[in-house]
Design a protein around this motif. Sequence first.
Motif, short mmCIF file in Angstrom:
data_model
loop_
_atom_site.label_atom_id
_atom_site.label_comp_id
_atom_site.label_asym_id
_atom_site.label_seq_id
_atom_site.Cartn_x
_atom_site.Cartn_y
_atom_site.Cartn_z
N UNK A 174 5.70 0.60 -14.20
CA UNK A 174 5.37 1.25 -13.54
C UNK A 174 5.88 3.15 -13.35
N UNK A 180 5.12 6.43 -14.67
CA UNK A 180 4.55 7.62 -13.81
C UNK A 180 5.70 8.39 -13.93
N UNK A 225 4.45 12.11 -13.69
CA UNK A 225 4.25 13.35 -12.64
C UNK A 225 5.41 12.70 -12.47
N UNK A 229 6.45 13.58 -10.01
CA UNK A 229 6.82 14.71 -8.44
C UNK A 229 6.93 12.96 -7.84
N UNK A 230 5.20 12.95 -8.22
CA UNK A 230 4.83 11.44 -7.68
C UNK A 230 5.86 10.35 -7.16
N UNK A 231 6.50 10.20 -8.26
CA UNK A 231 7.84 9.24 -8.42
C UNK A 231 8.35 9.62 -7.41
N UNK A 232 8.70 10.43 -7.37
CA UNK A 232 9.74 11.08 -7.08
C UNK A 232 9.82 11.08 -5.03
N UNK A 233 7.84 11.18 -4.73
CA UNK A 233 7.21 11.30 -3.33
C UNK A 233 7.63 9.84 -2.85
N UNK A 234 7.78 8.56 -3.92
CA UNK A 234 7.45 7.23 -3.68
C UNK A 234 8.46 6.94 -3.85
N UNK A 235 9.87 7.89 -3.65
CA UNK A 235 11.04 6.97 -2.79
C UNK A 235 11.76 7.13 -4.28
N UNK A 236 11.27 6.99 -6.01
CA UNK A 236 11.86 6.56 -6.61
C UNK A 236 12.82 7.55 -7.50
N UNK A 283 11.28 15.21 4.60
CA UNK A 283 10.69 14.17 3.47
C UNK A 283 12.20 13.70 2.96
N UNK A 333 12.60 16.15 0.20
CA UNK A 333 12.98 16.67 -0.98
C UNK A 333 14.05 17.70 -1.15
N UNK A 344 13.31 8.14 -0.57
CA UNK A 344 13.46 6.78 -0.85
C UNK A 344 13.66 6.44 1.16
N UNK A 372 11.32 7.59 3.14
CA UNK A 372 9.91 6.20 3.26
C UNK A 372 10.45 4.95 4.48
N UNK A 432 1.08 14.41 -4.69
CA UNK A 432 1.61 14.03 -5.79
C UNK A 432 1.04 12.28 -6.02
N UNK A 462 -2.97 7.03 -13.61
CA UNK A 462 -3.06 5.83 -13.07
C UNK A 462 -3.91 5.24 -12.52
N UNK A 475 3.56 2.03 -5.88
CA UNK A 475 4.48 2.35 -7.05
C UNK A 475 5.49 2.74 -5.73
N UNK A 483 2.57 1.28 3.50
CA UNK A 483 4.08 1.67 3.57
C UNK A 483 4.63 1.32 5.40
#
Lengths: 313, 518
Positions: A174, A178, A182, A184-191, B57, B59, B85, B88, B100, B105, B113, B168
Amino acid sequence: MDVLDILLQASFWAATLRIATPLIFGTLGELICERAGVLNLGIEGIMTIGAMSGWLFVYLGVDLWTGILLAAMIGAAFGLLHGILTVPLGLSQHVTGIGITLLASSLAYFTYRVLLPDVATPPRIEPFQPWAPDWLLAVPFLGPVAGQQTALTWLALVLVPLLTWVLYRTPLGLALRTCGENPVAAEAQGLDVYAIRIGAIMAGSALMAVGGAFLTLSAFNAFFFEMVSGRGWICIALVVFASWIPWKALLGALLFGAFDAFQVRLQQMMGGAVPYQLFLMLPYVMSILALVVMARRAAYPQALMRAYVKGQR
Amino acid sequence: MTAPGQEPPLLRLRGITKRFGSLVANDAIDLDLAQGEILALLGENGAGKTTLMSILFGHYVADAGTIEVMGADGAPQPLPPGSARAALAAGIGMVHQHFTLAMNHSVLDNVILGTERLWSWRQDLAAARAKLAALIETTGLAVPMDARVGSLSIGEQQRVELLKALYRSARVLILDEPTAVLTPQQSALLFTTLRRLAEGGLGIIFISHKLEEVLSLARRVAVLRHGRKVLEVAATGTDKARLAHAMVDRPVELPKAEPQPVGAPALELEGVHVAPAAGVEPLVDVDLTLHAGEIVGIAGVSGNGQRSLAGLVAGTLLPDRGRLRLAGAAWPQGGPKALIAEGVGRIPEDRHRQGVVGDMTIWENLALEGYDAPACRRFGLLDLASFRRRAQALRKRYDIRGGGSETPARLLSGGNMQKLILARVLERGPRLILAAQPTRGLDIGALAEVHRHLLEARARGAAILLISEDLDELMQLADRVAVLYRGRLGPARPRAEIELARLGLEMAGQGPAGADAA
Ligand SMILES: Nc1ncnc2c1ncn2[C@@H]1O[C@H](COP(=O)(O)OP(=O)(O)OP(=O)(O)O)[C@@H](O)[C@H]1O
Ligand SMILES: [Mg+2]
């Protein structure tokens, strides 16, 4: 003998599988890279150096499986190079990929020539022997087809459901998908997008190298110049044909293999009536046609070929 | 530090400074957030709001300053910089200004995710599904869990963003302009949810350009200007005028449309039909007449045919059936170029992609629509000096700030980019102007400026087609308003006959415009 007879020959289907095997490895490898959002045009060169290094290590005395493993590691190393250049540095994926292909294939030829300066006939190694489980050999028709395949072909076939599972049923899959949709979506979820993309390119490149090594360690028993001869490029097209879905990649590789096996037999059948180059063209023409049909409605990874640079807007 | 009896802050920012080259986007900002508090963050375009929240956050990394988040044990913990990370993990959730989401998906995939151990042979989908269902139940953020996110409406997509944070167990929730894309009803729904979440102890930072909603929702308001915090007050002790003044450092007055007689028809649409296709929103039998000296507003939620309507008038789309007329004559053939020559001015919806060429300079962008006029040539070649002189004058007249004539347009803030487009369009004295979402995402100062220019064009006799989701804007500018819903355009009624609440309902399909479409 007519066309139908060809389709009923076990040898035809055995050849199809054999021709398809390196394409399956290469296509799955490319698919992993592209699913993570990075086009890897280094594939042609990585397959070449995989073919050369796999053969070389076995020639120098390691056993076949170790040769495969070392080829995979060399492929991964070129993947790492491609990854560093295209992911954190964000360089053009096209240009970098073509550069990797030129570098890797030149390096393969160079190493070969330096180590074996004056051999006229390419030295041979003892390649993988055909192997199949006994129960499969007992099945009518399938038995003779399976009996001609080596373990690498079975490995390629097992990789298809395995990759499907990883892509669609695991957190890693997943995350990888991702990054290709996108980042940015992965980054924003901490990946860590960089780590995932580079990891994907390395894994994919390792598979490409194994696809190359299949040529020298299973299909043939020596290394020749130009032996990959565009298989990498075919894999690039097959990924699009497959709409980035592993089982369709398998289908595409088998289809190409079948056309290739078919054209050889058709050539023999027709004798000299038609120039043989026309037959050689056949699988390529068919794959272009298939691409036109399939690729028009392909939903490709949305962030494919788009560099992601952290902290930039 | 904490006075007895006062709760320690959930979040404490101290001396946050961030520079982009020579630009100071955040200048020594201090900010506290308490549990259960809703704090509004205001400021002009480019004031540094998003930058500050992006630092929080992870970034961006701040050049100076510290961030502390109250840990689970109640003691403040420093937040490591530059790691989403870590943010979060510390319980910070963010709904970004630009979503984002992975559009291909499912909702569930987007939410889970990154919440599971990456190296695992399987996902515990059943547990995740149950947890998300419970969350949807308690928060009232209804979304279909298995739907592809790209198939959801903007309002639903935003709920997914909220669910991502709450899944979360976020304790601090940052919302960057969450209402910029919502209808009034959707906004009201969002506010109810946010209030309830705050009552449950969540600390919320809310960024918006809409002062009414800020005043109704927030407990405290902080205003940034040029990267500095210039005001921090309780919401009950302030009003719109004071906040607007603090944001732009001058009093802001929104211009009003004075009634004026209209002229001959400038734009006519008769039975215009656009068939649905990939990326094309359909239009069904649209009739509309727009007169010189008149502004007609098209109300509606984006995606109901606005883009096709705009495309028709801009010359990038042809109707499948029906007919368009320009100033009583046949519609010019030859696409956008012919239309520009016939006096049609276009202010496109997506100013970044369709309005300017980002990598070209401001003067080049200003010259884009008129560079081939004979007056712009000397000895058969383009007279670049005259372009630069003209750009100089236009920048002054339209108050385009944030760079010189040689600055690439992509570096401009939203408001200044829009002023550039207005300058290019209005300088040609168009008789028909298409203005698609002209003030989306603009601060109140820039918004007033855009409104003033449009009203001036109207006073000069231009006909203006104003496509907007902002009902206040329509009620301030438009002489007549029609609702667009699922490709059908309702009757254009005079502003005096329109009730705001009714309009909102019609935009959602509960009214004359939507009745026969449903
Ligand atoms: N990555 C970056 N590189 C260079 N400049 C940047 C970058 N990010 C932001 N800026 C600049 O920093 C300033 C503050 O931008 P920011 O996005 O924080 O503004 P904002 O207050 O959120 O505005 P808006 O209301 O338009 O969203 C702007 O002048 C912007 O151009
Ligand atoms: Mg912002």
